[in-house]
Design a protein around this motif. Structure first.
Motif, PDB file in Angstrom:
ATOM      1  N   GLY A 101      -0.345  -6.732  64.384  1.00 25.36           N
ATOM      2  CA  GLY A 101      -1.469  -6.117  65.089  1.00 25.36           C
ATOM      3  C   GLY A 101      -1.176  -6.011  66.584  1.00 25.36           C
ATOM      4  O   GLY A 101      -1.514  -5.015  67.225  1.00 25.36           O
ATOM      5  N   LYS A 155      -3.503  -3.229  67.850  1.00 23.72           N
ATOM      6  CA  LYS A 155      -4.746  -3.324  67.095  1.00 23.72           C
ATOM      7  C   LYS A 155      -5.593  -4.533  67.480  1.00 23.72           C
ATOM      8  O   LYS A 155      -6.580  -4.816  66.825  1.00 23.72           O
ATOM      9  CB  LYS A 155      -4.431  -3.380  65.600  1.00 23.72           C
ATOM     10  CG  LYS A 155      -3.898  -2.054  65.093  1.00 23.72           C
ATOM     11  CD  LYS A 155      -3.626  -2.100  63.628  1.00 23.72           C
ATOM     12  CE  LYS A 155      -3.262  -0.713  63.138  1.00 23.72           C
ATOM     13  NZ  LYS A 155      -2.853  -0.704  61.755  1.00 23.72           N
ATOM     14  N   GLU A 190      -0.987   7.006  63.475  1.00 21.07           N
ATOM     15  CA  GLU A 190      -1.452   6.422  64.740  1.00 21.07           C
ATOM     16  C   GLU A 190      -0.658   5.158  65.086  1.00 21.07           C
ATOM     17  O   GLU A 190      -0.430   4.865  66.255  1.00 21.07           O
ATOM     18  CB  GLU A 190      -2.974   6.168  64.725  1.00 21.07           C
ATOM     19  CG  GLU A 190      -3.463   5.110  63.757  1.00 21.07           C
ATOM     20  CD  GLU A 190      -3.685   5.644  62.355  1.00 21.07           C
ATOM     21  OE1 GLU A 190      -3.259   6.785  62.066  1.00 21.07           O
ATOM     22  OE2 GLU A 190      -4.275   4.911  61.530  1.00 21.07           O
ATOM     23  N   GLU A 191      -0.205   4.441  64.054  1.00 18.12           N
ATOM     24  CA  GLU A 191       0.612   3.238  64.305  1.00 18.12           C
ATOM     25  C   GLU A 191       1.956   3.654  64.904  1.00 18.12           C
ATOM     26  O   GLU A 191       2.431   3.064  65.870  1.00 18.12           O
ATOM     27  CB  GLU A 191       0.858   2.487  62.991  1.00 18.12           C
ATOM     28  CG  GLU A 191      -0.369   1.810  62.422  1.00 18.12           C
ATOM     29  CD  GLU A 191      -0.116   1.136  61.085  1.00 18.12           C
ATOM     30  OE1 GLU A 191      -0.901   0.259  60.710  1.00 18.12           O
ATOM     31  OE2 GLU A 191       0.866   1.497  60.383  1.00 18.12           O
ATOM     32  N   TRP A 209       1.558   4.735  68.503  1.00 19.35           N
ATOM     33  CA  TRP A 209       1.364   3.582  69.402  1.00 19.35           C
ATOM     34  C   TRP A 209       2.708   2.882  69.652  1.00 19.35           C
ATOM     35  O   TRP A 209       3.053   2.536  70.774  1.00 19.35           O
ATOM     36  CB  TRP A 209       0.351   2.601  68.802  1.00 19.35           C
ATOM     37  CG  TRP A 209       0.238   1.343  69.621  1.00 19.35           C
ATOM     38  CD1 TRP A 209       1.014   0.222  69.507  1.00 19.35           C
ATOM     39  CD2 TRP A 209      -0.647   1.105  70.718  1.00 19.35           C
ATOM     40  NE1 TRP A 209       0.657  -0.693  70.455  1.00 19.35           N
ATOM     41  CE2 TRP A 209      -0.354  -0.189  71.215  1.00 19.35           C
ATOM     42  CE3 TRP A 209      -1.655   1.847  71.326  1.00 19.35           C
ATOM     43  CZ2 TRP A 209      -1.041  -0.737  72.295  1.00 19.35           C
ATOM     44  CZ3 TRP A 209      -2.333   1.286  72.395  1.00 19.35           C
ATOM     45  CH2 TRP A 209      -2.026   0.014  72.864  1.00 19.35           C
TER      46      TRP A 209
END
Lengths: 187, 251
Positions: B13, B18, B60-61, B64
């Motif tokens: 995360g 996240k 989206e991961e 990022w």
């Protein structure tokens, strides 16, 4: 920063703050610096080493106050300072246009040099480690996860221990590959 | 300190942006103080680079990760190393893998798919087989009761007395008159709601500009009150409900 760089005296005080044994203090200092570099890298900082040094400098500038007033684990104070440095760096980056890594040209030649160096480094590995790397990276997707689980079972170790073992081999390979690339560049 | 799955999730995360600010601070404090946690972070970074290159991260991961860790010098080096290593592994596959038969290859391909996809595929195969068996075994209705219903939007009243049918036949053939204002659809879906508020959906068996029709086996229509709605289904599977409804009662 316009502030004066920390003095040697401040550096010595910082070491003393980290540990009364100077050798242990130096080790701890190196460990903190390396981990700060890694933290800055996780946040996408382009110059993580410089930011780690900047963080340490800021702590050193406060060392007199820290020695008198700070109670608790010194590394946690570094963490607080590092958070501020990260925020400042992020603001700076947002105000500039940084090209996305996707936009960088593909360097086939560089890829080949890296591959050749890795090939040499793999040959230097003991046969069992080379075999371990090849097996660890066998398969794809879910099958890879299953394969790794079986491999850990075969070796009689936990999956975490296997991940760490391969990580250490990768570290060794990366160091070897980077040294090989530097040597090639110097030629 | 022993690390657990929760730590692994936390680390992941952290690397994928996240976590909340407080959680990030907690991770960074642990990175500075716990050797095991730091080591696991290093492993996780390598694994995420691997997943990124195999395009296994969510969009989206991946974005990022690109903007953060991969944008750092360390991230770029990790990526270059992973790329070279991946190529090396492919070029130096173990003999056992090179000599695979087609069946083993298919098994490996099956195993390489994510769990969710494999479960979905298995369910789909079972459903198709069950459907084929059902279609081949279920007798087609031999005789029908028929009912033609007007849309409440056409009659401008939802209080109209519902039509009643006594079902002695195998099935009910319903003809549902469409309101004049209804936009024609490529296909129609008919939802039949019983008085327990349970809905069964049917694809219209027949359709023209004025009406849609369908056949419902009698077994699916126990005595009670029914409300029917019709929706158009476009080529792109957009469902648009036609205003108004239809009512009938089975005695």
């Amino acid at each position: 920063m316009n502030k004066e760089p920390p003095t040697e005296e401040a550096f010595n005080k910082l070491l003393a703050w980290l540990d009364s044994d100077r050798e242990k203090a130096a080790e701890r200092y190196e460990k903190i610096r390396l981990r700060l570099i890694r933290i800055f890298a996780c946040h996408g900082c382009v110059e993580p080493e410089e930011l780690a040094d900047q963080t340490i400098d800021r702590v050193m500038l406060k060392i007199g106050w820290l020695l008198e007033n700070y109670v608790g684990e010194p590394t946690l104070f570094f963490c607080g300072v590092a958070r501020n440095v990260i925020k400042e760096d992020l603001r700076r980056r947002l105000s500039q246009t940084v090209p996305s890594p996707k936009e960088e040209p593909v360097e086939d030649d560089a890829d080949q040099k890296e591959y050749d160096c890795l090939d040499q480094c793999m040959q230097k590995l003991p046969e069992n480690n080379r075999h371990l790397v090849l097996t660890y990276y066998e398969e794809e997707g879910h099958a890879k996860i299953v394969r790794r689980g079986k491999l850990a079972q075969e070796l009689g170790i936990t999956l975490r221990a296997l991940r760490l073992r391969t990580y250490h081999i990768r570290l060794q390979l990366r160091a070897c590959m980077e040294s090989c690339l530097r040597q090639n560049q110097a030629r | 300190m022993a690390l657990n799955n929760r730590d692994e999730e936390t680390i992941r995360g952290y690397l994928l942006g996240k976590l909340t600010d407080d959680e990030e601070v907690n991770v960074e404090q642990r990175l500075l103080t716990e050797d095991g946690f730091f080591e696991d972070m290093e492993v996780a970074k390598d694994e995420l680079v691997e997943e990124y290159q195999a395009k296994q991260l969510k969009k989206e991961e991946g974005e990022w990760f690109e903007r953060n860790f991969l944008a750092s010098p360390e991230g770029k080096q990790s990526q270059a190393f992973a790329k070279a290593l991946n190529r090396y592994v492919v070029d130096h596959r173990l003999p056992s893998r090179q000599n695979r038969s087609l069946v083993q290859g298919l098994v490996a391909f099956w195993n390489s798919q994510p769990d969710l996809l494999r479960v979905a595929a298995a369910v789909a195969v079972v459903a198709i087989v069950a459907g084929i068996v059902w279609i081949s075994r279920a007798p087609s209705p031999q005789n029908f009761a028929t009912l033609t219903l007007l849309n409440t939007a056409s009659t401008r009243s939802s209080g109209i007395e519902p039509s009643t049918v006594r079902l002695k036949e195998d099935a009910l053939r319903l003809t549902l008159m469409l309101p004049a204002s209804a936009t024609p659809g490529v296909r129609y879906r008919v939802d039949v709601i019983n008085d327990k508020d349970e809905t069964k959906s049917y694809e219209a068996a027949g359709q023209n500009a004025q009406s849609v029709s369908l056949e419902i086996p009698a077994a699916q229509l126990p005595p009670g009150h029914y409300l029917v709605t019709v929706s158009t289904v476009s080529d792109s599977h957009d469902v648009q409900r036609i205003p108004g409804s239809y009512r009938f009662t089975v005695e």
